[in-house]
Design a protein around this motif. Structure first.
Motif, PDB file in Angstrom:
ATOM      1  N   GLY A  59       0.798  -1.224   0.000  1.00 18.08           N
ATOM      2  CA  GLY A  59       0.000   0.000   0.000  1.00 18.08           C
ATOM      3  C   GLY A  59       0.826   1.267   0.000  1.00 18.08           C
ATOM      4  O   GLY A  59       0.296   2.350   0.162  1.00 18.08           O
ATOM      5  N   GLY A  60       2.132   1.150  -0.148  1.00 14.65           N
ATOM      6  CA  GLY A  60       2.997   2.323  -0.154  1.00 14.65           C
ATOM      7  C   GLY A  60       3.321   2.865   1.217  1.00 14.65           C
ATOM      8  O   GLY A  60       4.163   3.741   1.366  1.00 14.65           O
ATOM      9  N   THR A  61       2.658   2.377   2.245  1.00 12.38           N
ATOM     10  CA  THR A  61       2.901   2.893   3.597  1.00 12.38           C
ATOM     11  C   THR A  61       3.184   1.796   4.614  1.00 12.38           C
ATOM     12  O   THR A  61       3.553   2.092   5.737  1.00 12.38           O
ATOM     13  CB  THR A  61       1.682   3.699   4.095  1.00 12.38           C
ATOM     14  OG1 THR A  61       0.532   2.848   4.072  1.00 12.38           O
ATOM     15  CG2 THR A  61       1.436   4.919   3.230  1.00 12.38           C
ATOM     16  N   GLY A  62       3.016   0.558   4.228  1.00 10.94           N
ATOM     17  CA  GLY A  62       3.201  -0.551   5.166  1.00 10.94           C
ATOM     18  C   GLY A  62       4.656  -0.871   5.425  1.00 10.94           C
ATOM     19  O   GLY A  62       5.568  -0.134   5.028  1.00 10.94           O
TER      20      GLY A  62
END
Length: 154
Positions: A59-62
């Motif tokens: 997710g681009g942030t995990g």
């Protein structure tokens, strides 16, 4: 010193290295041929292939995870007594890494920077943007709109 101050001081170099890395070898060869006579090249690190680990995030942030490995070729050279140029190219193209390093070294020379930036980097960046736009238009033309019909209760 913060990361932001590092990013702003190296922003032009990061941009030209990114444009050069995305260019194809024939385009770089053609641009190098147009440079004319150059001072002698000193290969500080000859072109050599190696591997890098690709990292990803869900997710681009995990959390970061190892996605896999990729082959990268690197080169470092000095043009005359000028700055050290480095080149990294995805794959095993030794000549491409050498050409990227050549342009990186030349672009660090204030006497040559403006003309090479205009004639090589900006031209390549324009071609790359045009290809991205064309690919985006092609993908948008094949876009399918889906809708759902809700059945009413009878």
């Amino acid at each position: 010193m913060t990361n932001e101050s590092l990013d702003t001081s190296n922003a032009p170099r990061k941009r030209w290295l990114a444009v050069l890395a995305r260019a194809d070898t024939p385009a770089l060869e053609q641009a190098a041929a147009a440079l004319g006579e150059l001072p002698p090249l000193e290969h500080v690190r000859p072109s050599e292939p190696g591997m890098v680990m690709l990292r990803g995030r869900v997710g681009g942030t995990g959390d970061a995870f190892n996605l896999g490995e990729a082959t990268v070729t690197r080169c470092a050279l000095r043009v005359g007594a000028g700055a050290l140029g480095v080149g990294y190219a995805l794959g095993r193209d030794k000549r491409k890494a050498e050409l990227i390093a050549l342009f990186d070294a030349l672009l660090q020379d204030p006497a040559r920077q403006a003309s090479i930036q205009r004639d090589v980097v900006d031209m390549l960046a324009g071609e790359q943007a045009a290809r991205r736009d064309a690919a985006g238009r092609s993908a948008a033309a094949s876009k399918v709109e889906f809708f759902t019909m809700v059945r009413g209760e009878a």
